[in-house]
Motif scaffolding. Sequence first.
Motif, PDB file in Angstrom:
ATOM      1  N   TYR A 124     203.459 -25.377  21.846  1.00 41.57           N
ATOM      2  CA  TYR A 124     203.871 -26.462  21.062  1.00 41.57           C
ATOM      3  C   TYR A 124     205.195 -26.990  21.471  1.00 41.57           C
ATOM      4  CZ  TYR A 124     200.201 -26.797  17.596  1.00 41.57           C
ATOM      5  OH  TYR A 124     198.903 -27.122  16.946  1.00 41.57           O
ATOM      6  N   THR A 125     206.143 -25.637  21.502  1.00 45.06           N
ATOM      7  CA  THR A 125     207.617 -26.114  21.917  1.00 45.06           C
ATOM      8  C   THR A 125     208.034 -26.359  23.144  1.00 45.06           C
ATOM      9  OG1 THR A 125     209.631 -25.150  21.014  1.00 45.06           O
ATOM     10  CG2 THR A 125     208.305 -23.567  22.439  1.00 45.06           C
ATOM     11  N   MET A 126     207.256 -25.914  24.289  1.00 46.81           N
ATOM     12  CA  MET A 126     207.272 -26.434  25.577  1.00 46.81           C
ATOM     13  C   MET A 126     206.839 -27.789  25.859  1.00 46.81           C
ATOM     14  SD  MET A 126     206.531 -23.117  28.001  1.00 46.81           S
ATOM     15  CE  MET A 126     204.802 -23.155  27.457  1.00 46.81           C
ATOM     16  N   VAL A 127     205.718 -28.089  25.246  1.00 45.76           N
ATOM     17  CA  VAL A 127     205.325 -29.397  25.663  1.00 45.76           C
ATOM     18  C   VAL A 127     206.232 -30.399  24.762  1.00 45.76           C
ATOM     19  CG1 VAL A 127     203.374 -31.011  24.778  1.00 45.76           C
ATOM     20  CG2 VAL A 127     202.933 -28.836  26.002  1.00 45.76           C
ATOM     21  N   TYR A 128     206.622 -30.249  23.477  1.00 46.17           N
ATOM     22  CA  TYR A 128     207.555 -31.151  22.831  1.00 46.17           C
ATOM     23  C   TYR A 128     209.004 -31.123  23.630  1.00 46.17           C
ATOM     24  CZ  TYR A 128     210.525 -33.245  19.233  1.00 46.17           C
ATOM     25  OH  TYR A 128     211.219 -34.144  18.536  1.00 46.17           O
ATOM     26  N   GLY A 129     209.338 -30.094  23.996  1.00 44.69           N
ATOM     27  CA  GLY A 129     210.542 -30.040  24.847  1.00 44.69           C
ATOM     28  C   GLY A 129     210.722 -30.823  26.106  1.00 44.69           C
ATOM     29  N   ILE A 130     209.102 -31.123  26.612  1.00 48.71           N
ATOM     30  CA  ILE A 130     209.308 -32.018  28.020  1.00 48.71           C
ATOM     31  C   ILE A 130     209.018 -33.385  27.563  1.00 48.71           C
ATOM     32  CG2 ILE A 130     207.966 -32.167  29.989  1.00 48.71           C
ATOM     33  CD1 ILE A 130     209.752 -29.733  30.507  1.00 48.71           C
ATOM     34  N   VAL A 131     208.013 -33.427  26.892  1.00 47.50           N
ATOM     35  CA  VAL A 131     207.474 -35.058  26.759  1.00 47.50           C
ATOM     36  C   VAL A 131     207.519 -35.519  25.368  1.00 47.50           C
ATOM     37  CG1 VAL A 131     205.995 -34.838  28.703  1.00 47.50           C
ATOM     38  CG2 VAL A 131     205.105 -34.159  26.436  1.00 47.50           C
ATOM     39  N   ARG A 132     208.304 -34.690  24.487  1.00 43.36           N
ATOM     40  CA  ARG A 132     208.195 -35.084  22.946  1.00 43.36           C
ATOM     41  C   ARG A 132     207.093 -35.530  22.176  1.00 43.36           C
ATOM     42  NH1 ARG A 132     212.055 -32.974  24.637  1.00 43.36           N
ATOM     43  NH2 ARG A 132     214.257 -33.789  24.715  1.00 43.36           N
ATOM     44  N   ALA A 142     192.403 -12.812  32.145  1.00 43.27           N
ATOM     45  CA  ALA A 142     192.876 -13.843  33.217  1.00 43.27           C
ATOM     46  C   ALA A 142     191.930 -15.091  32.970  1.00 43.27           C
ATOM     47  CB  ALA A 142     192.502 -13.225  34.585  1.00 43.27           C
ATOM     48  N   ILE A 143     190.634 -14.761  32.469  1.00 47.93           N
ATOM     49  CA  ILE A 143     189.685 -15.843  32.373  1.00 47.93           C
ATOM     50  C   ILE A 143     190.087 -16.788  31.363  1.00 47.93           C
ATOM     51  CG2 ILE A 143     187.177 -16.210  31.849  1.00 47.93           C
ATOM     52  CD1 ILE A 143     186.103 -13.748  33.382  1.00 47.93           C
ATOM     53  N   ALA A 144     190.237 -15.978  30.132  1.00 50.78           N
ATOM     54  CA  ALA A 144     190.756 -17.056  28.954  1.00 50.78           C
ATOM     55  C   ALA A 144     191.835 -17.903  29.313  1.00 50.78           C
ATOM     56  CB  ALA A 144     190.909 -16.051  27.876  1.00 50.78           C
ATOM     57  N   ALA A 145     192.990 -17.218  29.790  1.00 53.35           N
ATOM     58  CA  ALA A 145     194.230 -17.935  30.186  1.00 53.35           C
ATOM     59  C   ALA A 145     193.818 -19.052  31.314  1.00 53.35           C
ATOM     60  CB  ALA A 145     195.287 -16.927  30.597  1.00 53.35           C
ATOM     61  N   GLY A 146     193.161 -18.687  32.296  1.00 53.86           N
ATOM     62  CA  GLY A 146     192.866 -19.590  33.223  1.00 53.86           C
ATOM     63  C   GLY A 146     191.830 -20.910  32.803  1.00 53.86           C
ATOM     64  N   GLY A 147     191.050 -20.515  32.128  1.00 51.22           N
ATOM     65  CA  GLY A 147     190.129 -21.543  31.533  1.00 51.22           C
ATOM     66  C   GLY A 147     190.892 -22.489  30.640  1.00 51.22           C
ATOM     67  N   ALA A 148     191.823 -22.003  29.856  1.00 47.75           N
ATOM     68  CA  ALA A 148     192.612 -22.739  28.638  1.00 47.75           C
ATOM     69  C   ALA A 148     193.544 -23.678  29.460  1.00 47.75           C
ATOM     70  CB  ALA A 148     193.377 -21.762  27.736  1.00 47.75           C
ATOM     71  N   ALA A 149     194.153 -22.896  30.558  1.00 47.34           N
ATOM     72  CA  ALA A 149     195.310 -23.741  31.303  1.00 47.34           C
ATOM     73  C   ALA A 149     194.443 -25.041  32.033  1.00 47.34           C
ATOM     74  CB  ALA A 149     195.748 -23.027  32.231  1.00 47.34           C
ATOM     75  N   PHE A 150     193.205 -25.004  32.617  1.00 47.40           N
ATOM     76  CA  PHE A 150     192.579 -25.978  33.214  1.00 47.40           C
ATOM     77  C   PHE A 150     192.239 -26.919  32.230  1.00 47.40           C
ATOM     78  CE2 PHE A 150     188.469 -27.850  34.414  1.00 47.40           C
ATOM     79  CZ  PHE A 150     188.879 -28.266  35.451  1.00 47.40           C
ATOM     80  N   THR A 189     203.528 -27.412  32.731  1.00 46.52           N
ATOM     81  CA  THR A 189     203.979 -27.207  31.344  1.00 46.52           C
ATOM     82  C   THR A 189     202.628 -27.043  30.276  1.00 46.52           C
ATOM     83  OG1 THR A 189     206.058 -28.258  31.860  1.00 46.52           O
ATOM     84  CG2 THR A 189     205.744 -27.489  29.634  1.00 46.52           C
ATOM     85  N   PHE A 190     201.768 -28.012  30.422  1.00 48.77           N
ATOM     86  CA  PHE A 190     200.616 -27.912  29.525  1.00 48.77           C
ATOM     87  C   PHE A 190     199.906 -26.847  29.787  1.00 48.77           C
ATOM     88  CE2 PHE A 190     201.652 -32.169  28.098  1.00 48.77           C
ATOM     89  CZ  PHE A 190     200.870 -32.726  27.087  1.00 48.77           C
ATOM     90  N   GLY A 191     199.804 -26.534  31.351  1.00 48.33           N
ATOM     91  CA  GLY A 191     198.825 -25.493  31.670  1.00 48.33           C
ATOM     92  C   GLY A 191     199.346 -24.115  31.187  1.00 48.33           C
ATOM     93  N   LEU A 192     200.686 -23.995  31.406  1.00 46.07           N
ATOM     94  CA  LEU A 192     201.327 -22.708  31.167  1.00 46.07           C
ATOM     95  C   LEU A 192     201.394 -22.400  29.674  1.00 46.07           C
ATOM     96  CD1 LEU A 192     203.096 -20.339  32.182  1.00 46.07           C
ATOM     97  CD2 LEU A 192     204.915 -21.726  31.588  1.00 46.07           C
ATOM     98  N   GLY A 193     201.749 -23.319  28.923  1.00 43.12           N
ATOM     99  CA  GLY A 193     201.495 -23.170  27.214  1.00 43.12           C
ATOM    100  C   GLY A 193     200.192 -22.794  26.737  1.00 43.12           C
ATOM    101  N   ALA A 194     199.112 -23.600  27.418  1.00 39.65           N
ATOM    102  CA  ALA A 194     197.693 -23.365  27.182  1.00 39.65           C
ATOM    103  C   ALA A 194     197.065 -21.880  27.728  1.00 39.65           C
ATOM    104  CB  ALA A 194     196.816 -24.358  27.912  1.00 39.65           C
TER     105      ALA A 194
END
Length: 278
Positions: A9-17, A50-58, A178-183
């Motif tokens: 939440y905080t990263m996405v808001y920091g980038i694109v409000r 790895a699968i959960a993080a990669g799938g959520a990021a995608f 940023t969206f992918g990293l937060g996800a």
Amino acid sequence: MYALIALGYTMVYGIVRLINFAHGDVFMVGAFLAFYAVEKFHLPLPAVFAIAAGGAAFLAVVIERVAYRPLRHAPKIAALITAIGVSLFLEYFTALHQVFGPNYYAFPRPFQVVSLEIGGITVTNIQGVILVVALASLGALQYVVYRTKVGRGMRAVSHDAVTAGLMGVNVNGVISFTFGLGAALAGVGGVLYGIAYPQINTFMGVMPGLKAFTAAVLGGIGSIPGAFLGALIMGQSETMTTAYLSSTYRDGIAFVLLIAVLLWKPTGILGKARTEKV
């Protein structure tokens, strides 16, 4: 676990409000990917993460590209309504029998639960794993943001996207990253949630998502350490409320804290007021 969701939440808001209210449902998808990785394929825990993080990021990158990018210069209310719509779509689409289904599923724990009593306080190995993974994720995120080229781009876009673009920064690429990293962090949180509370369903991300958003505001939305601090305060408040008052008030205390912070210090504990230039 609140911290891992709040960081997105905080990263996405920091980038694109933008308050990405679909973030809690990305957390849910990560938990289901981990469930199938353990239940169907019996993969080891590192591969499950790895699968959960990669799938959520995608999934988050696709959402950003399809739903949010066309509205980047639209009024903020349009993006906010779209975020709520994406959240509802994910919840009800994944509830279809052809996808995850509407039922509750027992999440298989990849290891035995071991308890240890220290000074009258019972600590489990699950709590230890959650703490270690959360701290490691925070450390890795701090390294990416402050020690890498893409992290420098994230900070530049957060400060001034137009100027960053003129200086050669790929603004769209940084926002997608940023969206992918937060996800990815939310996906890791989904695995930990499934291990700690071994029951998942397609609406499991609603309340943790709202509480993580509250934690991000509490700590100072846009601040990475603030999100982590706010999440710790949120978790301790819930635990103390359950122990000394009643579990009935457990969910309500989160929003009481939110109202109190907005009245006392709207920027949050570690947040800083931004100067709007005309």
